[in-house]
Design a protein around this motif. Structure first.
Motif, PDB file in Angstrom:
ATOM      1  N   VAL A  19       0.828  -1.206   0.000  1.00 53.18           N
ATOM      2  CA  VAL A  19       0.000   0.000   0.000  1.00 53.18           C
ATOM      3  C   VAL A  19       0.856   1.247   0.000  1.00 53.18           C
ATOM      4  O   VAL A  19       2.023   1.233   0.404  1.00 53.18           O
ATOM      5  N   THR A  20       0.249   2.332  -0.448  1.00 53.94           N
ATOM      6  CA  THR A  20       0.824   3.660  -0.325  1.00 53.94           C
ATOM      7  C   THR A  20      -0.160   4.514   0.466  1.00 53.94           C
ATOM      8  O   THR A  20      -1.373   4.456   0.229  1.00 53.94           O
ATOM      9  N   ASP A  21       0.337   5.272   1.438  1.00 52.94           N
ATOM     10  CA  ASP A  21      -0.547   6.060   2.293  1.00 52.94           C
ATOM     11  C   ASP A  21       0.241   7.189   2.939  1.00 52.94           C
ATOM     12  O   ASP A  21       0.937   6.994   3.927  1.00 52.94           O
ATOM     13  N   SER A  22       0.121   8.383   2.367  1.00 50.77           N
ATOM     14  CA  SER A  22       0.777   9.557   2.937  1.00 50.77           C
ATOM     15  C   SER A  22      -0.197  10.510   3.599  1.00 50.77           C
ATOM     16  O   SER A  22       0.202  11.565   4.088  1.00 50.77           O
ATOM     17  N   LEU A  23      -1.494  10.155   3.612  1.00 53.78           N
ATOM     18  CA  LEU A  23      -2.495  11.081   4.136  1.00 53.78           C
ATOM     19  C   LEU A  23      -2.888  10.784   5.575  1.00 53.78           C
ATOM     20  O   LEU A  23      -3.270  11.690   6.311  1.00 53.78           O
ATOM     21  N   SER A  24      -2.798   9.530   5.979  1.00 58.99           N
ATOM     22  CA  SER A  24      -3.156   9.198   7.363  1.00 58.99           C
ATOM     23  C   SER A  24      -2.142   9.800   8.327  1.00 58.99           C
ATOM     24  O   SER A  24      -0.952   9.879   8.028  1.00 58.99           O
ATOM     25  N   SER A  25      -2.627  10.211   9.492  1.00 58.10           N
ATOM     26  CA  SER A  25      -1.721  10.744  10.513  1.00 58.10           C
ATOM     27  C   SER A  25      -0.832   9.633  11.044  1.00 58.10           C
ATOM     28  O   SER A  25      -1.198   8.454  11.033  1.00 58.10           O
ATOM     29  N   VAL A  26       0.364  10.009  11.484  1.00 61.00           N
ATOM     30  CA  VAL A  26       1.345   9.044  11.977  1.00 61.00           C
ATOM     31  C   VAL A  26       1.944   9.551  13.280  1.00 61.00           C
ATOM     32  O   VAL A  26       1.944  10.755  13.549  1.00 61.00           O
ATOM     33  N   GLU A  31       7.825   8.985   9.582  1.00 56.88           N
ATOM     34  CA  GLU A  31       7.732  10.004   8.535  1.00 56.88           C
ATOM     35  C   GLU A  31       7.091   9.364   7.322  1.00 56.88           C
ATOM     36  O   GLU A  31       7.457   8.260   6.913  1.00 56.88           O
ATOM     37  N   THR A  32       6.113  10.048   6.709  1.00 57.76           N
ATOM     38  CA  THR A  32       5.445   9.511   5.530  1.00 57.76           C
ATOM     39  C   THR A  32       6.263   9.775   4.266  1.00 57.76           C
ATOM     40  O   THR A  32       7.218  10.565   4.269  1.00 57.76           O
ATOM     41  N   GLU A  33       5.846   9.135   3.189  1.00 58.42           N
ATOM     42  CA  GLU A  33       6.505   9.339   1.895  1.00 58.42           C
ATOM     43  C   GLU A  33       6.515  10.811   1.496  1.00 58.42           C
ATOM     44  O   GLU A  33       7.562  11.357   1.119  1.00 58.42           O
ATOM     45  N   LEU A  34       5.367  11.479   1.597  1.00 55.74           N
ATOM     46  CA  LEU A  34       5.292  12.880   1.170  1.00 55.74           C
ATOM     47  C   LEU A  34       6.074  13.793   2.094  1.00 55.74           C
ATOM     48  O   LEU A  34       6.718  14.745   1.637  1.00 55.74           O
ATOM     49  N   ALA A  35       6.045  13.524   3.384  1.00 58.31           N
ATOM     50  CA  ALA A  35       6.825  14.347   4.320  1.00 58.31           C
ATOM     51  C   ALA A  35       8.314  14.222   4.012  1.00 58.31           C
ATOM     52  O   ALA A  35       9.058  15.206   4.043  1.00 58.31           O
ATOM     53  N   GLY A  36       8.755  13.019   3.702  1.00 63.65           N
ATOM     54  CA  GLY A  36      10.154  12.825   3.348  1.00 63.65           C
ATOM     55  C   GLY A  36      10.516  13.523   2.059  1.00 63.65           C
ATOM     56  O   GLY A  36      11.602  14.101   1.926  1.00 63.65           O
ATOM     57  N   LEU A  37       9.589  13.508   1.098  1.00 62.74           N
ATOM     58  CA  LEU A  37       9.830  14.182  -0.174  1.00 62.74           C
ATOM     59  C   LEU A  37       9.986  15.680   0.032  1.00 62.74           C
ATOM     60  O   LEU A  37      10.916  16.311  -0.490  1.00 62.74           O
ATOM     61  N   GLY A  38       9.090  16.255   0.837  1.00 63.62           N
ATOM     62  CA  GLY A  38       9.188  17.684   1.113  1.00 63.62           C
ATOM     63  C   GLY A  38      10.449  18.051   1.867  1.00 63.62           C
ATOM     64  O   GLY A  38      11.076  19.083   1.594  1.00 63.62           O
ATOM     65  N   VAL A  89      13.274   3.402  -5.092  1.00 59.35           N
ATOM     66  CA  VAL A  89      14.589   3.807  -4.571  1.00 59.35           C
ATOM     67  C   VAL A  89      14.940   5.209  -5.068  1.00 59.35           C
ATOM     68  O   VAL A  89      15.394   6.068  -4.310  1.00 59.35           O
ATOM     69  N   SER A  90      14.709   5.449  -6.357  1.00 59.88           N
ATOM     70  CA  SER A  90      15.033   6.747  -6.945  1.00 59.88           C
ATOM     71  C   SER A  90      14.174   7.857  -6.350  1.00 59.88           C
ATOM     72  O   SER A  90      14.685   8.902  -5.939  1.00 59.88           O
ATOM     73  N   ARG A  91      12.863   7.632  -6.292  1.00 61.66           N
ATOM     74  CA  ARG A  91      11.968   8.695  -5.842  1.00 61.66           C
ATOM     75  C   ARG A  91      12.073   8.958  -4.342  1.00 61.66           C
ATOM     76  O   ARG A  91      11.801  10.081  -3.886  1.00 61.66           O
ATOM     77  N   LEU A  92      12.478   7.960  -3.590  1.00 63.32           N
ATOM     78  CA  LEU A  92      12.675   8.157  -2.157  1.00 63.32           C
ATOM     79  C   LEU A  92      14.055   8.722  -1.830  1.00 63.32           C
ATOM     80  O   LEU A  92      14.317   9.098  -0.691  1.00 63.32           O
ATOM     81  N   GLY A  93      14.930   8.757  -2.832  1.00 66.65           N
ATOM     82  CA  GLY A  93      16.292   9.213  -2.579  1.00 66.65           C
ATOM     83  C   GLY A  93      17.056   8.281  -1.659  1.00 66.65           C
ATOM     84  O   GLY A  93      17.940   8.716  -0.907  1.00 66.65           O
ATOM     85  N   ALA A  94      16.729   6.993  -1.712  1.00 69.16           N
ATOM     86  CA  ALA A  94      17.387   6.017  -0.836  1.00 69.16           C
ATOM     87  C   ALA A  94      18.826   5.789  -1.292  1.00 69.16           C
ATOM     88  O   ALA A  94      19.079   5.538  -2.469  1.00 69.16           O
ATOM     89  N   ASP A  95      19.746   5.845  -0.356  1.00 68.37           N
ATOM     90  CA  ASP A  95      21.171   5.706  -0.671  1.00 68.37           C
ATOM     91  C   ASP A  95      21.583   4.239  -0.516  1.00 68.37           C
ATOM     92  O   ASP A  95      21.880   3.776   0.580  1.00 68.37           O
ATOM     93  N   VAL A 322       4.461   2.291   1.596  1.00 66.19           N
ATOM     94  CA  VAL A 322       5.633   2.654   0.796  1.00 66.19           C
ATOM     95  C   VAL A 322       6.158   4.025   1.221  1.00 66.19           C
ATOM     96  O   VAL A 322       5.386   4.981   1.384  1.00 66.19           O
ATOM     97  N   GLY A 323       7.455   4.123   1.412  1.00 67.74           N
ATOM     98  CA  GLY A 323       8.090   5.393   1.707  1.00 67.74           C
ATOM     99  C   GLY A 323       8.122   5.785   3.151  1.00 67.74           C
ATOM    100  O   GLY A 323       8.818   6.747   3.524  1.00 67.74           O
ATOM    101  N   LYS A 324       7.402   5.076   4.010  1.00 64.66           N
ATOM    102  CA  LYS A 324       7.441   5.422   5.429  1.00 64.66           C
ATOM    103  C   LYS A 324       8.825   5.168   6.001  1.00 64.66           C
ATOM    104  O   LYS A 324       9.505   4.218   5.633  1.00 64.66           O
ATOM    105  N   ARG A 325       9.212   6.039   6.916  1.00 61.25           N
ATOM    106  CA  ARG A 325      10.505   5.895   7.606  1.00 61.25           C
ATOM    107  C   ARG A 325      10.227   5.840   9.110  1.00 61.25           C
ATOM    108  O   ARG A 325       9.669   6.782   9.685  1.00 61.25           O
ATOM    109  N   PHE A 326      10.581   4.721   9.733  1.00 56.03           N
ATOM    110  CA  PHE A 326      10.395   4.512  11.160  1.00 56.03           C
ATOM    111  C   PHE A 326      11.725   4.737  11.864  1.00 56.03           C
ATOM    112  O   PHE A 326      12.735   4.149  11.477  1.00 56.03           O
ATOM    113  N   SER A 327      11.734   5.533  12.908  1.00 58.83           N
ATOM    114  CA  SER A 327      12.958   5.803  13.673  1.00 58.83           C
ATOM    115  C   SER A 327      12.774   5.349  15.118  1.00 58.83           C
ATOM    116  O   SER A 327      11.899   5.863  15.835  1.00 58.83           O
TER     117      SER A 327
END
Length: 328
Positions: A19-26, A31-38, A89-95, A322-327
């Motif tokens: 799934v992809t989900d950047s709109l639900s609160s976390v 960090e969501t995919e869109l928050a990371g992109l911004g 990988v490209s769109r997330l900027g994953a190294d 997709v794109g979520k980052r857990f710390s």
């Protein structure tokens, strides 16, 4: 006992999920995919489809652990195919240049389908260094699902040892538990099946060793989990599909490190399809582990996610996407 030392922190970056989900609160540690992109682009940018990741049936995570000035990264599975993995990988900027080990959780295409492309990308960016690749001998058996009419639906094989080696992997092919990064991470051995209601993957078969027929392979004994021990929290357990049963996974993690509390489980819980019938027993059994975080995704299924949300609430259940980052 295989060593597992405390680390200061652990980060999970989800490269592929169902799934992809950047709109639900976390919660604050996600960090969501869109928050990371911004965050990466700063300033003025235009949100468009060309920025976004794709969901696919599979799972892939970058797991980075840190202790003092030392950071180590492993790639845990790759999802089902090259295009999704490479695009995300490209769109997330994953190294991927920092990846120092790869773990394939088990021998299914939705977890290993992009392995060869992942190796290419990693070695293109790390100067061509060989990458340790942790596998189990049974992962390389051909598999199929027996259909109601008796026919066999073939599953794509995961890349062979020969192919992996040709692409620059140093394959560690064993049934035994392994210590990674000098004890900063752990790959389990075979997971003991001790829970009566967790019976594997109904209907799965594998080729017999003589290649002439099929045999039942519902237990999928090649599946392993990865664990890290974060100071002040405890064990973070990564289970890609939980064909062994998530309760069996957590019991083995607890038995392997009895002095370390369980803190989080992340991955697919395989409570969809035929395994929807064991959702009530699984949810009830998970209460006993005292988990702070349940990061369920991939093959968990919406019915199980709903049951987990009803039981544990959104302070504990934090679904993968997709794109979520857990710390941690």
């Amino acid at each position: 006992m295989t060593a597992l030392h405390e680390v200061d922190s652990a980060e999970i970056h989800v490269l592929v999920d169902n799934v992809t989900d950047s709109l639900s609160s976390v919660p604050s540690f996600v960090e969501t995919e869109l928050a990371g992109l911004g965050r990466r682009r700063h300033g003025h940018w235009v949100l468009a489809g060309s920025c976004l990741c794709c969901a696919a049936h599979g799972l892939s995570c970058l797991v980075t652990v840190r202790h003092g000035d030392v950071a180590k990264t492993l790639l845990f599975d790759t999802g089902p195919e090259d295009r999704t993995f490479e695009q995300n990988v490209s769109r997330l900027g994953a190294d991927l240049s920092t990846v120092e080990a790869i773990v394939l959780s088990h021998g299914h295409f939705d977890h290993g389908g992009a392995m060869l492309r992942a190796l290419q990308i990693i070695r293109d960016r790390n100067g061509g260094r060989e990458i340790p690749y942790y596998a189990h001998p049974e992962m390389f058996r051909s598999r199929a699902l027996k259909m109601p009419n008796g026919s066999m639906l073939m599953l794509e094989d995961v890349p062979s040892i020969e192919a992996l080696t040709a692409y620059g992997a140093k394959v560690v092919n064993t049934t035994e538990a392994q210590s990674l990064f000098g004890g900063m991470a752990y790959v389990s051995g075979e997971i003991a099946r001790v829970t009566p209601f967790e019976r594997g993957f109904p209907g799965q078969h594998r080729r017999t060793l003589d290649g002439k027929g099929w045999e039942l392979d519902e237990l999928i004994m090649d599946e392993r989990f990865v664990a890290v021990n974060v100071a002040g929290k405890g064990l973070i357990v990564f289970t890609a599909c939980s064909h062994a049963g998530v309760v069996n996974v957590l019991k083995q993690a607890k038995a392997s490190f009895p002095d370390v509390p369980l803190y989080a489980v992340a991955g697919g819980l395989h409570l969809s399809g035929a395994n929807e019938r064991i959702i009530p027993e699984t949810v009830a059994a998970l209460r006993d582990f005292g988990l702070t975080v349940i990061a369920a995704g991939h093959c968990t299924g919406w019915r199980a996610v709903t049951a987990l949300a009803n039981e544990f609430g959104d302070k504990t259940l934090v679904p993968l996407a997709v794109g979520k980052r857990f710390s941690f």
